[in-house]
Design a protein around this motif. Structure first.
Motif, PDB file in Angstrom:
ATOM      1  N   ALA A  43       0.829  -1.202   0.000  1.00 61.37           N
ATOM      2  CA  ALA A  43       0.000   0.000   0.000  1.00 61.37           C
ATOM      3  C   ALA A  43       0.867   1.257   0.000  1.00 61.37           C
ATOM      4  O   ALA A  43       1.977   1.276   0.533  1.00 61.37           O
ATOM      5  N   ASP A  44       0.337   2.304  -0.589  1.00 62.72           N
ATOM      6  CA  ASP A  44       1.041   3.583  -0.616  1.00 62.72           C
ATOM      7  C   ASP A  44       1.006   4.232   0.760  1.00 62.72           C
ATOM      8  O   ASP A  44       0.172   3.923   1.614  1.00 62.72           O
ATOM      9  N   ASN A  45       1.921   5.175   0.948  1.00 60.00           N
ATOM     10  CA  ASN A  45       1.830   6.063   2.101  1.00 60.00           C
ATOM     11  C   ASN A  45       0.733   7.087   1.825  1.00 60.00           C
ATOM     12  O   ASN A  45       0.804   7.816   0.836  1.00 60.00           O
ATOM     13  N   TYR A  46      -0.249   7.119   2.675  1.00 66.48           N
ATOM     14  CA  TYR A  46      -1.380   8.018   2.431  1.00 66.48           C
ATOM     15  C   TYR A  46      -1.870   8.603   3.747  1.00 66.48           C
ATOM     16  O   TYR A  46      -1.651   8.047   4.828  1.00 66.48           O
ATOM     17  N   VAL A  47      -2.529   9.743   3.617  1.00 64.74           N
ATOM     18  CA  VAL A  47      -3.181  10.406   4.749  1.00 64.74           C
ATOM     19  C   VAL A  47      -4.604  10.733   4.309  1.00 64.74           C
ATOM     20  O   VAL A  47      -4.806  11.338   3.252  1.00 64.74           O
ATOM     21  N   GLU A  48      -5.566  10.354   5.125  1.00 64.93           N
ATOM     22  CA  GLU A  48      -6.973  10.572   4.802  1.00 64.93           C
ATOM     23  C   GLU A  48      -7.560  11.637   5.731  1.00 64.93           C
ATOM     24  O   GLU A  48      -7.341  11.593   6.949  1.00 64.93           O
ATOM     25  N   ILE A  49      -8.268  12.586   5.142  1.00 64.05           N
ATOM     26  CA  ILE A  49      -8.920  13.653   5.898  1.00 64.05           C
ATOM     27  C   ILE A  49     -10.429  13.484   5.762  1.00 64.05           C
ATOM     28  O   ILE A  49     -10.963  13.517   4.647  1.00 64.05           O
ATOM     29  N   ILE A  50     -11.099  13.314   6.877  1.00 68.45           N
ATOM     30  CA  ILE A  50     -12.539  13.060   6.890  1.00 68.45           C
ATOM     31  C   ILE A  50     -13.232  14.227   7.593  1.00 68.45           C
ATOM     32  O   ILE A  50     -12.836  14.623   8.699  1.00 68.45           O
ATOM     33  N   THR A  51     -14.264  14.761   6.941  1.00 62.78           N
ATOM     34  CA  THR A  51     -15.019  15.879   7.501  1.00 62.78           C
ATOM     35  C   THR A  51     -16.505  15.550   7.432  1.00 62.78           C
ATOM     36  O   THR A  51     -17.013  15.215   6.356  1.00 62.78           O
ATOM     37  N   GLN A  52     -17.186  15.661   8.549  1.00 60.60           N
ATOM     38  CA  GLN A  52     -18.622  15.408   8.606  1.00 60.60           C
ATOM     39  C   GLN A  52     -19.369  16.728   8.833  1.00 60.60           C
ATOM     40  O   GLN A  52     -18.988  17.531   9.681  1.00 60.60           O
ATOM     41  N   TRP A  53     -20.443  16.887   8.049  1.00 62.55           N
ATOM     42  CA  TRP A  53     -21.334  18.048   8.189  1.00 62.55           C
ATOM     43  C   TRP A  53     -22.749  17.534   7.991  1.00 62.55           C
ATOM     44  O   TRP A  53     -23.289  17.569   6.889  1.00 62.55           O
ATOM     45  N   PRO A  54     -23.369  17.031   9.023  1.00 66.87           N
ATOM     46  CA  PRO A  54     -24.652  16.332   8.880  1.00 66.87           C
ATOM     47  C   PRO A  54     -25.737  17.218   8.278  1.00 66.87           C
ATOM     48  O   PRO A  54     -25.851  18.411   8.590  1.00 66.87           O
ATOM     49  N   GLY A  55     -26.515  16.601   7.380  1.00 67.79           N
ATOM     50  CA  GLY A  55     -27.661  17.274   6.798  1.00 67.79           C
ATOM     51  C   GLY A  55     -27.371  18.201   5.648  1.00 67.79           C
ATOM     52  O   GLY A  55     -28.289  18.842   5.122  1.00 67.79           O
ATOM     53  N   ILE A  56     -26.117  18.304   5.231  1.00 67.34           N
ATOM     54  CA  ILE A  56     -25.745  19.243   4.167  1.00 67.34           C
ATOM     55  C   ILE A  56     -25.576  18.469   2.858  1.00 67.34           C
ATOM     56  O   ILE A  56     -25.052  17.355   2.832  1.00 67.34           O
ATOM     57  N   SER A  57     -25.996  19.068   1.767  1.00 67.91           N
ATOM     58  CA  SER A  57     -25.943  18.413   0.471  1.00 67.91           C
ATOM     59  C   SER A  57     -24.507  18.229   0.007  1.00 67.91           C
ATOM     60  O   SER A  57     -23.582  18.929   0.460  1.00 67.91           O
ATOM     61  N   ALA A  58     -24.318  17.297  -0.943  1.00 63.93           N
ATOM     62  CA  ALA A  58     -22.982  17.006  -1.462  1.00 63.93           C
ATOM     63  C   ALA A  58     -22.397  18.207  -2.197  1.00 63.93           C
ATOM     64  O   ALA A  58     -21.194  18.483  -2.118  1.00 63.93           O
ATOM     65  N   GLU A  59     -23.246  18.970  -2.906  1.00 62.12           N
ATOM     66  CA  GLU A  59     -22.759  20.136  -3.637  1.00 62.12           C
ATOM     67  C   GLU A  59     -22.216  21.193  -2.693  1.00 62.12           C
ATOM     68  O   GLU A  59     -21.155  21.783  -2.927  1.00 62.12           O
ATOM     69  N   GLN A  60     -22.936  21.451  -1.596  1.00 67.09           N
ATOM     70  CA  GLN A  60     -22.480  22.459  -0.650  1.00 67.09           C
ATOM     71  C   GLN A  60     -21.208  22.006   0.067  1.00 67.09           C
ATOM     72  O   GLN A  60     -20.312  22.808   0.345  1.00 67.09           O
ATOM     73  N   VAL A 123     -17.788  22.955  11.910  1.00 61.33           N
ATOM     74  CA  VAL A 123     -17.283  21.867  11.061  1.00 61.33           C
ATOM     75  C   VAL A 123     -15.800  21.680  11.357  1.00 61.33           C
ATOM     76  O   VAL A 123     -15.015  22.642  11.302  1.00 61.33           O
ATOM     77  N   THR A 124     -15.409  20.457  11.646  1.00 63.35           N
ATOM     78  CA  THR A 124     -14.025  20.145  11.986  1.00 63.35           C
ATOM     79  C   THR A 124     -13.537  18.994  11.119  1.00 63.35           C
ATOM     80  O   THR A 124     -14.204  17.953  11.035  1.00 63.35           O
ATOM     81  N   ALA A 125     -12.393  19.181  10.477  1.00 59.50           N
ATOM     82  CA  ALA A 125     -11.780  18.121   9.671  1.00 59.50           C
ATOM     83  C   ALA A 125     -10.841  17.303  10.552  1.00 59.50           C
ATOM     84  O   ALA A 125     -10.099  17.860  11.374  1.00 59.50           O
ATOM     85  N   GLN A 126     -10.858  16.000  10.359  1.00 60.84           N
ATOM     86  CA  GLN A 126     -10.034  15.086  11.159  1.00 60.84           C
ATOM     87  C   GLN A 126      -9.254  14.161  10.243  1.00 60.84           C
ATOM     88  O   GLN A 126      -9.735  13.753   9.183  1.00 60.84           O
ATOM     89  N   MET A 127      -8.044  13.808  10.686  1.00 57.98           N
ATOM     90  CA  MET A 127      -7.244  12.835   9.949  1.00 57.98           C
ATOM     91  C   MET A 127      -7.652  11.427  10.349  1.00 57.98           C
ATOM     92  O   MET A 127      -7.950  11.152  11.522  1.00 57.98           O
ATOM     93  N   GLY A 128      -7.668  10.532   9.365  1.00 58.46           N
ATOM     94  CA  GLY A 128      -7.959   9.135   9.639  1.00 58.46           C
ATOM     95  C   GLY A 128      -6.816   8.465  10.373  1.00 58.46           C
ATOM     96  O   GLY A 128      -5.699   8.995  10.462  1.00 58.46           O
ATOM     97  N   THR A 129      -7.081   7.293  10.897  1.00 62.12           N
ATOM     98  CA  THR A 129      -6.063   6.568  11.648  1.00 62.12           C
ATOM     99  C   THR A 129      -4.938   6.113  10.730  1.00 62.12           C
ATOM    100  O   THR A 129      -5.128   5.897   9.536  1.00 62.12           O
ATOM    101  N   ASP A 130      -3.769   5.937  11.323  1.00 65.95           N
ATOM    102  CA  ASP A 130      -2.560   5.584  10.582  1.00 65.95           C
ATOM    103  C   ASP A 130      -2.472   4.061  10.462  1.00 65.95           C
ATOM    104  O   ASP A 130      -1.765   3.398  11.211  1.00 65.95           O
ATOM    105  N   TRP A 131      -3.209   3.520   9.494  1.00 67.44           N
ATOM    106  CA  TRP A 131      -3.172   2.074   9.304  1.00 67.44           C
ATOM    107  C   TRP A 131      -3.116   1.768   7.814  1.00 67.44           C
ATOM    108  O   TRP A 131      -3.429   2.607   6.982  1.00 67.44           O
ATOM    109  N   SER A 132      -2.680   0.568   7.506  1.00 66.78           N
ATOM    110  CA  SER A 132      -2.550   0.136   6.118  1.00 66.78           C
ATOM    111  C   SER A 132      -3.671  -0.838   5.781  1.00 66.78           C
ATOM    112  O   SER A 132      -4.204  -1.507   6.673  1.00 66.78           O
ATOM    113  N   PRO A 133      -4.062  -0.946   4.516  1.00 68.04           N
ATOM    114  CA  PRO A 133      -5.095  -1.922   4.153  1.00 68.04           C
ATOM    115  C   PRO A 133      -4.763  -3.360   4.528  1.00 68.04           C
ATOM    116  O   PRO A 133      -5.667  -4.184   4.633  1.00 68.04           O
ATOM    117  N   VAL A 134      -3.486  -3.671   4.710  1.00 72.74           N
ATOM    118  CA  VAL A 134      -3.123  -5.022   5.150  1.00 72.74           C
ATOM    119  C   VAL A 134      -2.982  -5.091   6.671  1.00 72.74           C
ATOM    120  O   VAL A 134      -2.474  -6.077   7.199  1.00 72.74           O
TER     121      VAL A 134
END
Length: 481
Positions: A43-60, A123-134
């Motif tokens: 797997a590549d070295n990657y960093v994932e950023i996840i942001t939740q904003w409940p009830g808001i449309s995908a376009e916004q 709204v707060t952006a968070q980094m995903g956990t540091d794990w590999s698909p394997v």
């Protein structure tokens, strides 16, 4: 040069033997210390950023969250790809890095840029956990034979007990939970009573929030002591919610229980996990609602040491922490795969060495020559283990299982066969040369062909080592393996 190297080895036989024994011992120690994994982490070295904003449309979300994050993350060193998608109430941004830097440094750079992004209020952006698909190394379910613990109780145990203990194991970064309803406190309001008292849902929600908190005060001096003053308001049970005062009507407090019912119940479920157990007698036991989880390993960590810690923690929880009748039952354990495959690989290596000795003895007619050729197999394996240990690269079972005995013993077979042939001629009285001179002459005859044959094999594998730097520069590493 090859001629001088052969002469040096023959003239300093004890020195060569001492170096060989030293390398053999060093290799044995390195092989014992070398971590063995089930398969390589491609797997590549990657960093994932996840942001939740409940009830808001995908376009916004795309306009106000994803695009600002992309702008802020562009320009980070060693970023190869930047991928994102926006869904209803969710933004996901993934940064793919090259293999130059370690993943910890990549996460540090992303965290620095993340603090500079201006997102909508709340709204707060968070980094995903540091794990590999394997890194999914341990799959388990919670099994209960205690009637007091149903699926919802098991879900609470996993969220508050099991997950906390698993994360205490070194190199375990997260536990993903599946199945089971999540317990929550539910206030079912009667709309007719709500209207009759002139209240709104917003007022009820706000009062419940205001009442569910503790407040600190000062202190009272009592002689030489100080007594702290505080107001305890945290909700502990259903009764506390029922007694919460919403408003006062003509001097009479209006409580939650006056306008609705309060109870504990399951949260709205978005899915369900089931499991089927296939017994040895052919009977299948279906369980349509189970609580399960996956333990995730930190990227680049040693899976063997982490699995040992997981096994110790599981035994501790089953014996002392979890309630009577509740057990953690694994159904996929990476250590089982490693142990079984290691046993298979070592079994195949042993059988291969014995087969090489037998075949060479049948063709050469010399047991010493056959054993000498067969010894190149463990020497090659242990020398490779030494190099891997020095570089800090774990061995994986795919590479160990793909050892080619013919390629390892190819040069040794040609050299030993020619030496045995010349020694047989000497024994039959073909010449007055000593044994050392015969071995020297036989080795010089085939030294160049053997050297170039091995060099051709090594050269044929060079494109594999240069592949990640050339072709894989614009592709995922998984597609290049």
């Amino acid at each position: 040069m090859i001629h001088k190297l052969v002469d040096f080895a023959l003239e300093n036989r004890f020195l060569v033997l001492a170096v060989a024994l030293l390398l053999f011992g060093w290799g044995a120690i390195s092989f014992h210390q070398l971590p063995v994994e089930a398969y390589p982490d491609v797997a590549d070295n990657y960093v994932e950023i996840i942001t939740q904003w409940p009830g808001i449309s995908a376009e916004q979300i795309e306009q106000q969250v994803t695009i600002p994050l992309e702008i802020a993350m562009n320009g980070i060193p060693h970023v190869v790809h930047l991928r994102s998608f926006s869904l209803f109430g969710l933004s996901d941004l993934k940064l793919i890095f090259d293999d130059v830097e370690e993943n910890a440094w990549d996460r540090e750079r992303v965290l620095e840029r993340l603090s500079q992004v201006n997102l909508p209020p709340g709204v707060t952006a968070q980094m995903g956990t540091d794990w590999s698909p394997v890194g999914q190394i341990y799959f388990f379910t919670l099994h209960s034979t205690n009637s007091e613990y149903d699926v919802m109780e098991l879900k609470s145990l996993e969220d508050w007990v099991v997950e906390k203990n698993f994360k205490a194991v070194p190199d375990i970064v997260d536990v993903v939970s599946f199945g089971g309803p999540t317990r929550e406190y539910q206030v079912r309001i009667d709309p007719n009573k709500l209207i009759s008292y002139g209240l709104s849902i917003g007022q009820v929600e706000q009062q419940l929030t205001n009442s569910n908190m503790n407040a600190g005060g000062s202190f009272i001096e009592a002689g030489l002591q100080q007594i702290n003053v505080r107001e305890v308001g945290l909700v502990r049970n259903v009764s506390d919610i029922e007694k919460t005062v919403i408003a006062t009507k003509n001097g009479t407090p209006l409580r939650i229980k006056d306008i609705g019912d309060v109870s504990q119940g399951p949260k709205i479920r978005l899915g369900q996990t089931a499991r089927a157990i296939h017994r040895e007698d052919g009977k299948i036991i279906d369980n349509d609602d189970v609580v399960s989880g996956i333990v995730l390993l930190r990227k680049g960590a040693d899976a063997e040491a982490a699995l040992a810690g997981i096994h110790a923690k599981v035994q501790e929880m089953n014996d002392h922490i979890l309630p009577l009748g509740v057990k953690i039952v694994p159904f996929i354990d990476r250590s089982d795969l490693v142990h079984l495959t290691t046993h298979t690989v070592l079994h195949n290596l042993t059988e291969g060495m014995i087969l090489v000795v037998v075949v060479l003895f049948l063709f050469l007619g010399n047991i010493r020559g056959a054993i000498i050729v067969a010894l190149t197999i463990p020497f090659s394996l242990l020398f490779a283990a030494t190099c891997l240990n020095l570089k800090g690269i774990p061995a994986n079972l795919l590479s160990l299982g793909a050892l080619d005995f013919g390629m390892v013993v190819d040069g040794a077979v040609v050299m030993v066969e020619n030496i045995v042939r010349h020694l047989n001629r000497r024994q039959s009285g073909a010449g007055p040369e000593t044994m050392l001179e015969v071995i020297r002459r036989a080795a010089h005859e085939v030294q160049r062909p053997v050297f170039y044959a091995i060099a051709i094999i090594v050269t044929a594998y060079l494109p594999i080592f240069t592949l990640p730097q050339q072709y894989c520069r614009g592709l995922d590493r998984a597609r290049c393996t």
